[in-house]
Design a protein around this motif. Structure first.
Motif, PDB file in Angstrom:
ATOM      1  N   HIS A  32       8.387  -3.614 -10.228  1.00  0.00           N
ATOM      2  CA  HIS A  32       9.207  -2.697  -9.427  1.00  0.00           C
ATOM      3  C   HIS A  32       8.618  -2.528  -8.028  1.00  0.00           C
ATOM      4  O   HIS A  32       9.349  -2.559  -7.034  1.00  0.00           O
ATOM      5  N   LEU A  33       7.307  -2.379  -7.955  1.00  0.00           N
ATOM      6  CA  LEU A  33       6.657  -2.239  -6.644  1.00  0.00           C
ATOM      7  C   LEU A  33       6.896  -3.478  -5.783  1.00  0.00           C
ATOM      8  O   LEU A  33       7.154  -3.362  -4.579  1.00  0.00           O
ATOM      9  N   LEU A  47       0.833  -1.200   0.000  1.00  0.00           N
ATOM     10  CA  LEU A  47       0.000   0.000   0.000  1.00  0.00           C
ATOM     11  C   LEU A  47       0.871   1.254   0.000  1.00  0.00           C
ATOM     12  O   LEU A  47       0.644   2.190  -0.788  1.00  0.00           O
ATOM     13  N   LEU A  48       1.884   1.265   0.855  1.00  0.00           N
ATOM     14  CA  LEU A  48       2.787   2.422   0.934  1.00  0.00           C
ATOM     15  C   LEU A  48       3.526   2.655  -0.368  1.00  0.00           C
ATOM     16  O   LEU A  48       3.579   3.782  -0.869  1.00  0.00           O
ATOM     17  N   MET A  49       4.119   1.607  -0.931  1.00  0.00           N
ATOM     18  CA  MET A  49       4.899   1.777  -2.160  1.00  0.00           C
ATOM     19  C   MET A  49       4.009   2.206  -3.324  1.00  0.00           C
ATOM     20  O   MET A  49       4.396   3.047  -4.137  1.00  0.00           O
ATOM     21  N   SER A  50       2.809   1.666  -3.394  1.00  0.00           N
ATOM     22  CA  SER A  50       1.874   2.052  -4.458  1.00  0.00           C
ATOM     23  C   SER A  50       1.481   3.519  -4.335  1.00  0.00           C
ATOM     24  O   SER A  50       1.516   4.268  -5.324  1.00  0.00           O
ATOM     25  N   ALA A  51       1.123   3.946  -3.137  1.00  0.00           N
ATOM     26  CA  ALA A  51       0.737   5.350  -2.924  1.00  0.00           C
ATOM     27  C   ALA A  51       1.920   6.285  -3.147  1.00  0.00           C
ATOM     28  O   ALA A  51       1.771   7.385  -3.702  1.00  0.00           O
ATOM     29  N   PHE A  52       3.105   5.861  -2.737  1.00  0.00           N
ATOM     30  CA  PHE A  52       4.332   6.637  -2.921  1.00  0.00           C
ATOM     31  C   PHE A  52       4.609   6.850  -4.405  1.00  0.00           C
ATOM     32  O   PHE A  52       4.891   7.959  -4.867  1.00  0.00           O
ATOM     33  N   TYR A  53       4.496   5.794  -5.186  1.00  0.00           N
ATOM     34  CA  TYR A  53       4.781   5.909  -6.615  1.00  0.00           C
ATOM     35  C   TYR A  53       3.725   6.701  -7.369  1.00  0.00           C
ATOM     36  O   TYR A  53       4.033   7.322  -8.395  1.00  0.00           O
TER      37      TYR A  53
END
Length: 121
Positions: free
Chosen positions: A42-43, A12-18
């Motif tokens: 990549h995620l 969730l964090l990496m998706s929202a960050f990207y």
């Protein structure tokens, strides 16, 4: 808000960050034009990386420094790139989680960025 606890939390964090990174024209080209990432794999690699960093799972086996050195050889990372990256990283964590592990992520990200800035000169 609760703390980061699971692989799903990291995803969730990496998706929202990207989402933030890829919307910002000051930095998105690094991912889309220079590194030419395939976002979904990549995620998953980022989730593996942070899962290893935070929970010692052994799920990440790549050389993070080498990956960034390869990109840096095509486009020199600037102080602004690091600042943008860290700002969105911290903002995304703060929007979604709170606690010891969330704070640890921010501290580790700052440490990683600092080491990279020194080594990529």
């Amino acid at each position: 808000m609760r703390d980061v606890q699971t692989r799903d939390d990291l995803h969730l964090l990496m998706s929202a960050f990207y989402v933030k990174l890829l919307r910002d024209t000051n930095i998105n080209f690094i991912f889309t034009e220079v590194a030419k990432i395939d976002l979904q794999p990549h995620l998953l690699e980022l989730v593996d990386f942070w899962e290893e960093m935070l929970f010692n799972t052994g799920s990440y086996r790549k050389n993070v420094m080498q990956i960034h050195q390869d990109v840096n050889s095509n486009l020199k990372f600037s102080e602004e790139h690091f600042a943008i990256w860290l700002n969105y990283f911290n903002l995304t964590i703060d929007e979604n989680f709170s606690g010891t592990i969330a704070e640890n992520m921010k501290t580790r990200a700052l440490s990683i960025a600092t080491v990279m800035k020194i080594k990529l000169r």
